[in-house]
Design a protein around this motif. Structure first.
Motif, PDB file in Angstrom:
ATOM      1  N   MET A 127       0.805  -1.211   0.000  1.00  0.00           N
ATOM      2  CA  MET A 127       0.000   0.000   0.000  1.00  0.00           C
ATOM      3  C   MET A 127       0.841   1.264   0.000  1.00  0.00           C
ATOM      4  N   SER A 128       1.977   1.263   0.660  1.00  0.00           N
ATOM      5  CA  SER A 128       2.812   2.469   0.675  1.00  0.00           C
ATOM      6  C   SER A 128       3.309   2.796  -0.726  1.00  0.00           C
ATOM      7  N   PHE A 129       3.640   1.778  -1.517  1.00  0.00           N
ATOM      8  CA  PHE A 129       4.053   2.007  -2.909  1.00  0.00           C
ATOM      9  C   PHE A 129       2.875   2.530  -3.732  1.00  0.00           C
ATOM     10  N   TYR A 130       1.677   1.955  -3.494  1.00  0.00           N
ATOM     11  CA  TYR A 130       0.491   2.426  -4.219  1.00  0.00           C
ATOM     12  C   TYR A 130       0.244   3.905  -3.932  1.00  0.00           C
ATOM     13  N   VAL A 131       0.313   4.274  -2.650  1.00  0.00           N
ATOM     14  CA  VAL A 131       0.044   5.658  -2.259  1.00  0.00           C
ATOM     15  C   VAL A 131       1.071   6.600  -2.875  1.00  0.00           C
ATOM     16  N   LYS A 132       2.345   6.232  -2.807  1.00  0.00           N
ATOM     17  CA  LYS A 132       3.394   7.078  -3.381  1.00  0.00           C
ATOM     18  C   LYS A 132       3.197   7.274  -4.885  1.00  0.00           C
ATOM     19  N   ALA A 133       2.863   6.187  -5.578  1.00  0.00           N
ATOM     20  CA  ALA A 133       2.655   6.276  -7.027  1.00  0.00           C
ATOM     21  C   ALA A 133       1.433   7.127  -7.345  1.00  0.00           C
ATOM     22  N   VAL A 134       0.367   6.964  -6.565  1.00  0.00           N
ATOM     23  CA  VAL A 134      -0.860   7.737  -6.795  1.00  0.00           C
ATOM     24  C   VAL A 134      -0.609   9.227  -6.562  1.00  0.00           C
ATOM     25  N   VAL A 135       0.093   9.562  -5.485  1.00  0.00           N
ATOM     26  CA  VAL A 135       0.357  10.974  -5.195  1.00  0.00           C
ATOM     27  C   VAL A 135       1.156  11.620  -6.326  1.00  0.00           C
ATOM     28  N   GLU A 136       2.166  10.925  -6.821  1.00  0.00           N
ATOM     29  CA  GLU A 136       2.963  11.469  -7.918  1.00  0.00           C
ATOM     30  C   GLU A 136       2.119  11.642  -9.183  1.00  0.00           C
ATOM     31  N   ALA A 137       1.254  10.679  -9.452  1.00  0.00           N
ATOM     32  CA  ALA A 137       0.386  10.780 -10.631  1.00  0.00           C
ATOM     33  C   ALA A 137      -0.630  11.901 -10.467  1.00  0.00           C
ATOM     34  N   LEU A 138      -1.138  12.105  -9.257  1.00  0.00           N
ATOM     35  CA  LEU A 138      -2.095  13.191  -9.016  1.00  0.00           C
ATOM     36  C   LEU A 138      -1.443  14.553  -9.228  1.00  0.00           C
ATOM     37  N   LYS A 139      -0.162  14.675  -8.905  1.00  0.00           N
ATOM     38  CA  LYS A 139       0.540  15.940  -9.134  1.00  0.00           C
ATOM     39  C   LYS A 139       0.590  16.262 -10.624  1.00  0.00           C
ATOM     40  N   ALA A 179       7.608   4.556   5.400  1.00  0.00           N
ATOM     41  CA  ALA A 179       7.376   4.052   6.755  1.00  0.00           C
ATOM     42  C   ALA A 179       6.208   4.768   7.411  1.00  0.00           C
ATOM     43  N   GLU A 180       6.126   6.087   7.250  1.00  0.00           N
ATOM     44  CA  GLU A 180       5.024   6.853   7.844  1.00  0.00           C
ATOM     45  C   GLU A 180       3.690   6.477   7.222  1.00  0.00           C
ATOM     46  N   ILE A 181       3.712   6.197   5.919  1.00  0.00           N
ATOM     47  CA  ILE A 181       2.481   5.752   5.257  1.00  0.00           C
ATOM     48  C   ILE A 181       2.042   4.405   5.802  1.00  0.00           C
ATOM     49  N   GLU A 182       2.984   3.465   5.937  1.00  0.00           N
ATOM     50  CA  GLU A 182       2.645   2.139   6.460  1.00  0.00           C
ATOM     51  C   GLU A 182       2.097   2.236   7.881  1.00  0.00           C
ATOM     52  N   LYS A 183       2.703   3.062   8.718  1.00  0.00           N
ATOM     53  CA  LYS A 183       2.227   3.225  10.096  1.00  0.00           C
ATOM     54  C   LYS A 183       0.835   3.857  10.114  1.00  0.00           C
ATOM     55  N   GLY A 184       0.632   4.852   9.260  1.00  0.00           N
ATOM     56  CA  GLY A 184      -0.672   5.506   9.212  1.00  0.00           C
ATOM     57  C   GLY A 184      -1.769   4.569   8.754  1.00  0.00           C
ATOM     58  N   ILE A 185      -1.483   3.762   7.737  1.00  0.00           N
ATOM     59  CA  ILE A 185      -2.474   2.813   7.230  1.00  0.00           C
ATOM     60  C   ILE A 185      -2.793   1.764   8.285  1.00  0.00           C
ATOM     61  N   LYS A 186      -1.772   1.268   8.965  1.00  0.00           N
ATOM     62  CA  LYS A 186      -1.981   0.258  10.008  1.00  0.00           C
ATOM     63  C   LYS A 186      -2.847   0.809  11.129  1.00  0.00           C
ATOM     64  N   GLU A 187      -2.576   2.041  11.543  1.00  0.00           N
ATOM     65  CA  GLU A 187      -3.345   2.653  12.626  1.00  0.00           C
ATOM     66  C   GLU A 187      -4.806   2.842  12.225  1.00  0.00           C
ATOM     67  N   LEU A 188      -5.032   3.333  11.007  1.00  0.00           N
ATOM     68  CA  LEU A 188      -6.400   3.549  10.542  1.00  0.00           C
ATOM     69  C   LEU A 188      -7.161   2.230  10.414  1.00  0.00           C
TER      70      LEU A 188
END
Length: 406
Positions: free
Chosen positions: A236-248, A294-303
């Protein structure tokens, strides 16, 4: 003196709520800050704790009742102890032997019934007063209960032979159905899904991505990553990073329609579709452009943990410019996700499955995954949607691009 139990302040835009579950009943002893009742809204479940230790005196609104903010739903008698009669429980002290037994009580010498004896009595629907105790002090034993059961069995008339017609009627009895009311969350999800279908020009485009590069990175650095950051390196962290870059690169997909205006967002709050026991929720991971893997993974796990436990706050469920849903965790190979209004698009990730692919004129077995982008055609054109999905594909297939910004 009693303490009033009130519905807490409801979140903004929430008109009313439903009493979900009372965890205590009148006469039960409660400790300070122990949860008395859950109040369910369209968005979150609010827990109402006991303000003081004491005994729950009365419940004024039962499970399933619709309540308003600050409405009185119960009373608590502070400082009371177990067994002390309260104003509302005194009327219930005069009970029949059957009622006392069902409540786990009995009379006289039978107060010391063992759990095994109580279970036997319940299984055979016997009242303790029907059984003569032969144990020490007149206590009832297992043998006493079984003796009564055998006597009753011998006294019962012989069961008549079951005919074919009677058997057919019995079988029909198994074709039963159960009707339960929808939870507020489920009703809200249903309304939003229908609203999305009826008010957006939704279209879905597909592509596929080779997940081998990311799988190689995870295999190579998983142990070090977990040791350093205390969380596993997931997809998921890779998905989020790729999505954010594509959204830019494609701001229309990070925008939304408000009346006759288009609102372009210069921040990247990503909603994550999470399945919970109560239904589908979409908590938001905010400011993803500033977060590391790492912050993305921690955030997703917490949510995800908060979602499963029903602890998500209203703030964690509101906002979001774009949604990622991963049906692959349930085995979905391909789907057409529904947009989460007022967002303009949603990305569906799916099951990673080995498939034969043509690479440089040769057939190679690769771990492939289908991507599905559903978008609102009123705002996003085909060129932008397809280009966005291709960008996500390229970034996932070559994660080095995320570092080089190419």
């Amino acid at each position: 003196m009693t303490i009033e139990i009130l519905v807490p302040d409801l979140p903004e835009s929430v008109a009313d709520a439903t009493v979900a579950t009372w965890h205590k009943q009148p006469g039960d002893v409660v400790a300070r800050d122990e949860v008395l009742v859950d109040i369910e809204t369209d968005k979150v479940v609010l827990e109402v704790p006991a303000p003081e230790a004491g005994v729950l005196e009365a419940i004024l609104e039962q499970d399933g009742a619709t309540v308003l903010s600050k409405q009185l739903i119960g009373r608590l008698k502070p400082g009371a102890v177990a067994g002390e009669p309260t104003k509302d429980s005194a009327a219930n002290t005069q009970t029949s032997p059957e009622q006392r037994y069902r409540a786990g009580l009995s009379d006289g010498d039978n107060d010391a019934l063992t759990p095994a004896v109580r279970r036997l009595l319940a299984e055979h629907e016997l009242n303790p007063n029907e059984v003569a105790g032969s144990g020490v002090g007149g206590r009832i034993t297992r043998e006493d209960v079984m003796a009564v059961v055998e006597r009753k069995a011998q006294a019962e008339p012989k069961v008549p032979e079951i005919t074919t017609a009677a058997l057919s009627e019995i079988e029909e009895g198994y074709r039963s159905q159960k009707r339960v009311p929808m939870t507020r969350l489920r009703k809200r999800v249903a309304e939003r899904m229908l609203d999305a279908k009826n008010t957006t020009a939704m279209l879905t485009t597909f592509n596929e991505v080779n997940m081998q590069p990311i799988m190689d990175i995870r295999k190579l650095y998983q142990e070090q990553f977990e040791k350093r950051h205390g969380v596993r390196l997931g997809f998921m962290s890779f998905y989020v990073k790729a999505v954010v870059e594509a959204l830019k690169r494609f701001p229309e997909i990070n925008a939304s329609i408000d009346g006759d205006d288009i609102v372009y967002h210069n921040y990247f709050d990503i909603s994550m579709a999470v399945s919970t026991p109560r239904g589908l929720v979409t908590p938001v991971l905010k400011n993803c452009e500033r977060l590391s893997l790492a912050e993305i993974e921690k955030g997703i796990k917490e949510l995800a943990e908060k979602g499963r436990d029903g602890k998500l706050t209203v703030d964690e469920l509101t906002g979001g410019n774009f949604t990622i849903t991963n049906g692959g965790v349930f085995g979905s190979l391909m789907s057409t996700p529904i947009i989460n209004p007022p967002q303009s698009a949603i990305l569906g990730m799916h099951k990673i499955q080995d498939r034969p692919m043509a690479v440089d004129g040769k057939v190679v077995i690769l771990p492939m995954m289908y991507l599905a982008l559903s978008y609102d055609h009123r705002l996003v054109d085909g060129k932008e949607s397809v280009s966005f999905l291709v960008t996500v594909k390229e970034l996932l297939e070559d994660p080095t691009r995320l570092l080089l910004d190419v």
